[in-house]
Design a protein around this motif. Structure first.
Motif, short mmCIF file in Angstrom:
data_model
loop_
_atom_site.label_atom_id
_atom_site.label_comp_id
_atom_site.label_asym_id
_atom_site.label_seq_id
_atom_site.Cartn_x
_atom_site.Cartn_y
_atom_site.Cartn_z
N TRP A 241 -22.22 -16.30 72.54
CA TRP A 241 -23.01 -15.64 71.49
C TRP A 241 -22.09 -14.85 70.56
CZ3 TRP A 241 -28.59 -15.11 71.04
CH2 TRP A 241 -28.98 -14.17 70.08
N ALA B 68 -22.84 -16.96 78.58
CA ALA B 68 -23.73 -16.95 77.42
C ALA B 68 -23.43 -15.81 76.43
CB ALA B 68 -25.19 -16.93 77.87
N PRO B 69 -23.28 -14.56 76.90
CA PRO B 69 -22.98 -13.50 75.92
C PRO B 69 -21.63 -13.69 75.23
CG PRO B 69 -22.91 -12.65 78.17
CD PRO B 69 -23.49 -14.01 78.25
N LEU B 70 -20.68 -14.33 75.93
CA LEU B 70 -19.36 -14.57 75.33
C LEU B 70 -19.48 -15.61 74.21
CD1 LEU B 70 -17.42 -14.72 78.73
CD2 LEU B 70 -17.67 -12.75 77.21
#
Lengths: 148, 144
Positions: free
Chosen positions: B69, B65-67
């Motif tokens: 984002w 998810a952070p990647l």
């Protein structure tokens, strides 16, 4: 197909955590600090998630299969026992110490945070200790207790 | 009680919360399972049950998810002021506690509360209460 929808659900879950501010431990601790300068934001995170979740669980109702045709695996345990209360107590103390719970821990890991890595390794160690204790406890029993 | 209005972010909190709710909804409607992170991760220790695939997929989604984002937007700040020793101890307690308690903020707090499960309501009250007391003790009793 089930793996693709699981990946998608995990991805949306993680994006939601980041947007909500839940993946920022300082913000979580500011929410837990009710006697200090209190940031109530995370109450709205829970509220928003439960509002959507309640609709889904109402729709699911007593279906025996999911919309992909998979068997439903909803928790059936009803007893409020010592394990539930003491386990949740230990979890809450750990959560209050760092401001990190399991979902955000994995997001922090993905973001490459060294603190996130330390937390996740320790968390997995804790889960591993639980497994070892459970297995030694259930020796001689036909089946281990199911987890949510 | 003193509300810190300058850090209060009601709209992103509500939108993010609804995103979490949508993920939990998709997971129960399509996969027929509770989106409880500690249960999904903890189940990875039980290789013999043969349901590793979807567990690994869900965890991969969370970690990615952070990647994803970052492809569209700068990540917000993740501020951690806790030392490594305390983080390790906290992680250990979260790992053991969520497994004995059969769930965490997602499984009990979001899914269980949505289903009005009495077990989850008790668990949520206990871990939230413990979280409040712990922060109070660390910041206002032992801390400076």
């Amino acid at each position: 197909m089930a793996n693709i929808t699981a990946l998608l659900a995990g991805l949306i879950f993680g994006l939601g955590l980041i947007l909500a501010g839940m993946a920022n431990p300082a913000k979580v601790l500011a929410f837990l600090d009710i006697t200090g300068a209190w940031d109530p934001s995370l109450a709205l995170v829970m509220g928003g998630a439960i509002a959507v979740g309640s609709i889904a669980f109402a729709v699911v109702g007593r279906r025996s299969r999911s919309y992909l045709g998979l068997p439903m695996h909803l928790p059936t345990a009803r007893v409020i026992d010592k394990r539930l209360v003491l386990g949740s107590l230990a979890f809450g103390i750990g959560w209050g110490m760092a401001g990190i719970c399991p979902g955000p821990a994995l997001v922090l890991l993905g973001a490459g945070s060294s603190e996130g890595i330390v937390f996740v390794v320790a968390m997995l160690l804790g889960m591993g200790i639980f497994e070892i204790l459970e297995r030694s406890r259930s020796v001689g029993r036909p089946k281990m207790g199911r987890h949510v | 009680m003193l509300i810190d209005w300058s850090h209060f972010t009601p709209w992103s909190a509500l939108a993010g919360g609804m995103g979490i709710g949508i993920a939990a909804a998709l997971f129960v409607l399509l996969n027929g399972r509770i989106a409880g992170i500690s249960g999904i991760v903890g189940g990875l220790f039980r290789v013999q049950t043969g349901d590793m695939g979807w567990r690994i997929a869900f965890v991969a989604g969370l970690v990615a998810a952070p990647l994803l984002w970052q492809l569209f937007h700068r990540l917000p700040t993740f501020q951690i002021d806790t030392g490594y020793g305390m983080l390790a101890l906290a992680g250990l307690m979260v790992g053991i506690g969520t497994r004995y308690g059969s769930g965490c903020t997602s499984g009990h707090g979001v899914c269980g509360m949505s289903r009005l499960s009495p077990r989850s309501i008790v668990a949520t009250l206990v871990f939230m209460g413990a979280g409040f007391v712990t922060v109070y003790l660390i910041r206002h009793v032992f801390g400076g």
